[in-house]
Every structure is written in C-alpha cells, then in structure tokens.
Design a protein around this motif. Structure first.
Motif, PDB file in Angstrom:
ATOM      1  N   GLY A  23       0.992  -1.031   0.251  1.00 21.88           N
ATOM      2  CA  GLY A  23      -0.344  -0.273  -0.170  1.00 21.88           C
ATOM      3  C   GLY A  23       1.012   0.876   0.187  1.00 21.88           C
ATOM      4  N   ASN A  24       0.544   2.131  -0.797  1.00 22.70           N
ATOM      5  CA  ASN A  24       1.377   3.115  -0.851  1.00 22.70           C
ATOM      6  C   ASN A  24       1.626   4.189   0.081  1.00 22.70           C
ATOM      7  OD1 ASN A  24       1.237   3.213  -4.143  1.00 22.70           O
ATOM      8  ND2 ASN A  24       0.573   4.250  -4.743  1.00 22.70           N
ATOM      9  N   GLU A  25      -0.417   4.213   0.718  1.00 20.83           N
ATOM     10  CA  GLU A  25       0.137   4.680   2.178  1.00 20.83           C
ATOM     11  C   GLU A  25       0.953   4.320   3.407  1.00 20.83           C
ATOM     12  OE1 GLU A  25      -1.534   7.872   1.848  1.00 20.83           O
ATOM     13  OE2 GLU A  25      -1.925   7.251  -0.026  1.00 20.83           O
ATOM     14  N   PHE A  26       1.117   3.246   3.039  1.00 26.78           N
ATOM     15  CA  PHE A  26       2.351   2.882   4.200  1.00 26.78           C
ATOM     16  C   PHE A  26       3.324   3.064   4.342  1.00 26.78           C
ATOM     17  CE2 PHE A  26       5.562  -0.696   5.381  1.00 26.78           C
ATOM     18  CZ  PHE A  26       5.178  -0.656   7.062  1.00 26.78           C
ATOM     19  N   TYR A  27       3.749   3.040   2.259  1.00 23.22           N
ATOM     20  CA  TYR A  27       4.938   3.897   2.933  1.00 23.22           C
ATOM     21  C   TYR A  27       4.972   5.109   2.527  1.00 23.22           C
ATOM     22  CZ  TYR A  27       6.707  -0.783   1.167  1.00 23.22           C
ATOM     23  OH  TYR A  27       7.041  -2.176   0.568  1.00 23.22           O
ATOM     24  N   ARG A  28       4.154   5.748   2.383  1.00 23.65           N
ATOM     25  CA  ARG A  28       4.790   7.661   2.587  1.00 23.65           C
ATOM     26  C   ARG A  28       4.409   7.533   4.198  1.00 23.65           C
ATOM     27  NH1 ARG A  28       1.759  10.444  -0.912  1.00 23.65           N
ATOM     28  NH2 ARG A  28      -0.063   8.989  -1.519  1.00 23.65           N
ATOM     29  N   LEU A  29       4.078   6.857   4.820  1.00 20.21           N
ATOM     30  CA  LEU A  29       4.092   7.394   6.173  1.00 20.21           C
ATOM     31  C   LEU A  29       5.739   7.685   6.416  1.00 20.21           C
ATOM     32  CD1 LEU A  29       1.898   4.400   8.442  1.00 20.21           C
ATOM     33  CD2 LEU A  29       1.606   7.659   8.385  1.00 20.21           C
ATOM     34  N   TRP A  30       6.348   6.453   6.112  1.00 17.62           N
ATOM     35  CA  TRP A  30       7.887   6.811   6.612  1.00 17.62           C
ATOM     36  C   TRP A  30       8.797   7.154   5.280  1.00 17.62           C
ATOM     37  CZ3 TRP A  30      10.838   2.479   4.238  1.00 17.62           C
ATOM     38  CH2 TRP A  30       9.754   1.108   4.392  1.00 17.62           C
ATOM     39  N   LEU A  31       8.628   6.890   4.277  1.00 15.30           N
ATOM     40  CA  LEU A  31       9.665   7.605   3.170  1.00 15.30           C
ATOM     41  C   LEU A  31       9.858   9.137   3.417  1.00 15.30           C
ATOM     42  CD1 LEU A  31       9.022   5.192   0.530  1.00 15.30           C
ATOM     43  CD2 LEU A  31      10.909   4.927   1.954  1.00 15.30           C
ATOM     44  N   ASP A  32      10.412   9.563   2.224  1.00 17.47           N
ATOM     45  CA  ASP A  32      10.276  11.280   2.042  1.00 17.47           C
ATOM     46  C   ASP A  32       9.548  11.089   1.372  1.00 17.47           C
ATOM     47  OD1 ASP A  32      12.283  11.978  -0.576  1.00 17.47           O
ATOM     48  OD2 ASP A  32      11.978  10.100  -0.094  1.00 17.47           O
ATOM     49  N   PRO A  33       9.111  13.260   0.844  1.00 21.38           N
ATOM     50  CA  PRO A  33       7.844  12.972  -0.383  1.00 21.38           C
ATOM     51  C   PRO A  33       7.449  12.746  -1.554  1.00 21.38           C
ATOM     52  CG  PRO A  33       8.105  15.099   1.758  1.00 21.38           C
ATOM     53  CD  PRO A  33       9.755  13.416   1.831  1.00 21.38           C
ATOM     54  N   THR A  34       9.402  12.115  -2.060  1.00 19.11           N
ATOM     55  CA  THR A  34       9.304  11.748  -3.214  1.00 19.11           C
ATOM     56  C   THR A  34       8.529  10.480  -3.725  1.00 19.11           C
ATOM     57  OG1 THR A  34      11.229  11.080  -3.005  1.00 19.11           O
ATOM     58  CG2 THR A  34      10.818  13.925  -3.553  1.00 19.11           C
ATOM     59  N   LEU A  35       8.414  10.339  -1.877  1.00 19.70           N
ATOM     60  CA  LEU A  35       8.140   8.085  -2.116  1.00 19.70           C
ATOM     61  C   LEU A  35       9.936   7.577  -2.569  1.00 19.70           C
ATOM     62  CD1 LEU A  35       4.813   7.717  -2.324  1.00 19.70           C
ATOM     63  CD2 LEU A  35       6.026   7.517  -0.219  1.00 19.70           C
ATOM     64  N   SER A  36      10.820   7.945  -2.203  1.00 15.84           N
ATOM     65  CA  SER A  36      12.545   7.485  -3.389  1.00 15.84           C
ATOM     66  C   SER A  36      12.406   5.897  -2.625  1.00 15.84           C
ATOM     67  CB  SER A  36      13.585   8.266  -2.985  1.00 15.84           C
ATOM     68  OG  SER A  36      13.218   9.466  -3.963  1.00 15.84           O
ATOM     69  N   TYR A  37      12.648   4.833  -2.142  1.00 13.96           N
ATOM     70  CA  TYR A  37      12.454   3.696  -2.117  1.00 13.96           C
ATOM     71  C   TYR A  37      13.738   2.969  -1.939  1.00 13.96           C
ATOM     72  CZ  TYR A  37      11.424  -0.544   0.576  1.00 13.96           C
ATOM     73  OH  TYR A  37      11.293  -1.327   1.816  1.00 13.96           O
ATOM     74  N   SER A  38      15.132   4.022  -2.362  1.00 11.68           N
ATOM     75  CA  SER A  38      16.034   3.515  -2.597  1.00 11.68           C
ATOM     76  C   SER A  38      17.256   4.046  -1.769  1.00 11.68           C
ATOM     77  CB  SER A  38      16.266   3.496  -3.632  1.00 11.68           C
ATOM     78  OG  SER A  38      16.336   4.472  -4.057  1.00 11.68           O
ATOM     79  N   CYS A  39      18.793   3.818  -1.203  1.00  9.67           N
ATOM     80  CA  CYS A  39      19.584   4.798  -1.061  1.00  9.67           C
ATOM     81  C   CYS A  39      19.692   5.744  -1.064  1.00  9.67           C
ATOM     82  CB  CYS A  39      20.969   3.663  -1.268  1.00  9.67           C
ATOM     83  SG  CYS A  39      21.955   4.876  -0.359  1.00  9.67           S
ATOM     84  N   ALA A  40      19.822   7.037  -0.158  1.00 11.94           N
ATOM     85  CA  ALA A  40      19.817   8.320  -0.120  1.00 11.94           C
ATOM     86  C   ALA A  40      21.861   8.837  -0.544  1.00 11.94           C
ATOM     87  CB  ALA A  40      19.470   8.907   0.898  1.00 11.94           C
ATOM     88  N   LEU A  41      21.894   9.439  -0.845  1.00  5.87           N
ATOM     89  CA  LEU A  41      23.291  10.053  -0.746  1.00  5.87           C
ATOM     90  C   LEU A  41      23.845  11.059   0.213  1.00  5.87           C
ATOM     91  CD1 LEU A  41      25.359  10.624  -4.389  1.00  5.87           C
ATOM     92  CD2 LEU A  41      25.538  11.654  -2.163  1.00  5.87           C
TER      93      LEU A  41
END
Length: 298
Positions: A23-41
């Motif tokens: 569910g998108n809403e689940f990921y929206r709770l803890w990802l950043d606003p862009t919903l980037s679900y991969s390693c940040a830099l």
C-alpha cells in the motif's frame, strides 16, 4: 530463452507485488515526500533524509545529462521520483517500467508531462526508439534468482546490459544503482530477508556486474554508498517507529513488526560490510562492431 524469460517475469512480478503492493499510504508514512525507496546520498553529515534523497536523484539525472536528453528510460521506476525529475528538466519522452500496479497507478495519477509508465518487465519490453539515457535504481537486485549459479547470474545480467546497449543512442549513458554482496555470499544471507521480505531476489557482486558488462559498456564510474544505505535504513526505521500507530492501522501489527525488523537488519548488514551499495555510470563502447542503428559495419 523465452521459457526462462516467462518464468523469471512471473517470479519477479510476484516478488514485487509481495513487497511493494502493501500500500502506498504505508510507505508514505516513513519515506520522504518523493517516495524514494532506495539509498539516499549524503553530502554532509547533517543532511536530512529529504535532502539526501534529492542528492541521489540529482546524481542519476546528471549522470544521463537529463538537461539535454530528449528521451530517458527508467527501469524499476518505483513511485516516479526520477520520472518527475525528468519532467521538471524538460525531457520530452520518459518511460518508466515497474511490476507494481500500486506504483504504476500512483505515477499515472501525477500526470507528469512526457511520462509514460508501463507495468512491464524489462525482459518483455521492446521499444521502437532508442534512448539518450537509461536509469535503473534498485531493480538489478531482482534480476537473478537465489537458485542461479554465478554463471547463470552473469548470463541474466549480460542480457540486461545487451538490451540496454541496444536501447541506447551511441552517446547514451546508463546510470545504475544496486545493492550487492560485500564480505558475505548468498549462502550466508538471512533467511528472514530472503523468504519474508524479498523472496526470489538475489544480489550481484561487483565482479559479476563487471563480467556481464564487458565489451558492451565502459564502466566509467563506481562509487560505494554502503554507509549511506546504513544511514538511510536507520532513518526509515526511525520514521516508521514514530508512525507505528498509524502504520498498524493501515497494515496490521505483524506487517509493521516485519518491516521494522527488516530495516534494522538491513542497516546492520550495511554497517558491518556484509552488504554494499554501488552507483555505476556506464557508457556504450564506441568500438562496437555495430553502428548507431545496430547495423554491422566492416
């Protein structure tokens, strides 16, 4: 190859749905606003998750020279952060591939100009035109399967690089980001991770990536983001804990506990050096036996 492709496509699609369609809403709770679900830099120690994810997106967009690109393919487009960045930079034609219906529906709803999203495996994709750039973030981990031998893995990866080479214009660039094995191998992988979190996925090694790309792409840049990913997973875990009550209402206590455990183990794996994160920039060899349109030249 067709039978193998069909088997891999079905297995990959099932694995992606298992993980991403919670569910998108689940990921929206803890990802950043862009919903980037991969390693940040992270560029500075005090970078926020939002800023570090923006740095990551910029890295890949700059790698393919998005400001001057007319067309870009995003293999494993997620919730469309790169596609949004391409639209903002004025790229006329951007195509995103995903195996998640939830992600595709989300991207479609954003109506980014010039963007097309397809629920399609790269093995089934047959573009009519070449691209100035190809970006793939976090998809490479799903190409091979746990029962593949090293030789079979390289064969699958080489098929990927071969197709990317065929889909690229002569001056095109492939920007690739993937988790990889570091000081451990598949036999040492945590069964909880391989069975409950990312079923049917298998990580590459840097040697396998290099062997598969040999003669097709020149590996121009490799950077190691291992500690970036340890920090990213820790940040995700912290944010999920802070939203535990809301997350539990959405997906249930069992799923929340499973994700909290997965993020904690992932952060530990990267910190200990069992896993690593590679960002690679690859460009097609100009000395290919094939011309710009794939015609053999003497």
């Amino acid at each position: 190859m067709a039978t193998i492709d069909a088997e891999r496509t079905a297995a990959a699609a099932a694995a992606i749905r298992h993980h991403y369609d919670i569910g998108n809403e689940f990921y929206r709770l803890w990802l950043d606003p862009t919903l980037s679900y991969s390693c940040a830099l992270r560029e500075k120690p005090d970078d926020t998750l939002e800023l570090a994810q923006a740095h990551k997106l910029r890295h890949h967009l700059d790698a393919v020279d998005a400001d001057r690109a007319g067309s870009v393919l995003d293999i494993g487009c997620g919730w469309g952060a790169i596609l949004n960045g391409l639209a903002e930079r004025g790229v006329g034609r951007s195509v995103g591939l995903t195996l998640s219906a939830e992600q595709a529906e989300y991207v479609d709803a954003q109506r980014y100009p010039g963007v097309e999203v397809r629920i399609q495996d790269w093995l089934d994709y047959h573009p009519q035109e070449r691209f100035d750039g190809i970006i793939s973030i976090g998809a490479f981990e799903h190409f091979a399967r746990p029962d593949d031998s090293p030789e079979q893995k390289i064969r699958v990866y080489r098929e990927f690089f071969t197709r990317c080479r065929e889909w690229s214009n002569p001056d095109g660039t492939l920007s690739l980001q993937t988790i990889a094995y570091a000081n451990m191998d598949a036999a040492q992988a945590n069964s909880f991770m391989t069975q409950q979190i990312f079923p049917d996925a298998e990580l590459p090694t840097l040697a396998e990536i290099a062997a598969a790309a040999q003669g097709l792409f020149d590996i121009c840049e490799v950077t190691n983001g291992r500690l970036d990913y340890a920090w990213t997973c820790a940040e995700w875990a912290r944010r999920l804990r802070a939203e535990r009550a809301a997350a539990t209402e959405l997906v249930g206590a069992e799923a929340v506990a499973r994700y909290e455990r997965y993020l904690k183990l992932s952060a530990m794996g990267f910190r200990m050096g069992k896993l690593t994160l590679y960002r690679l920039v690859l460009r097609p060899y100009r000395t290919s036996l094939f011309g710009a349109r794939g015609d053999r030249v003497s």
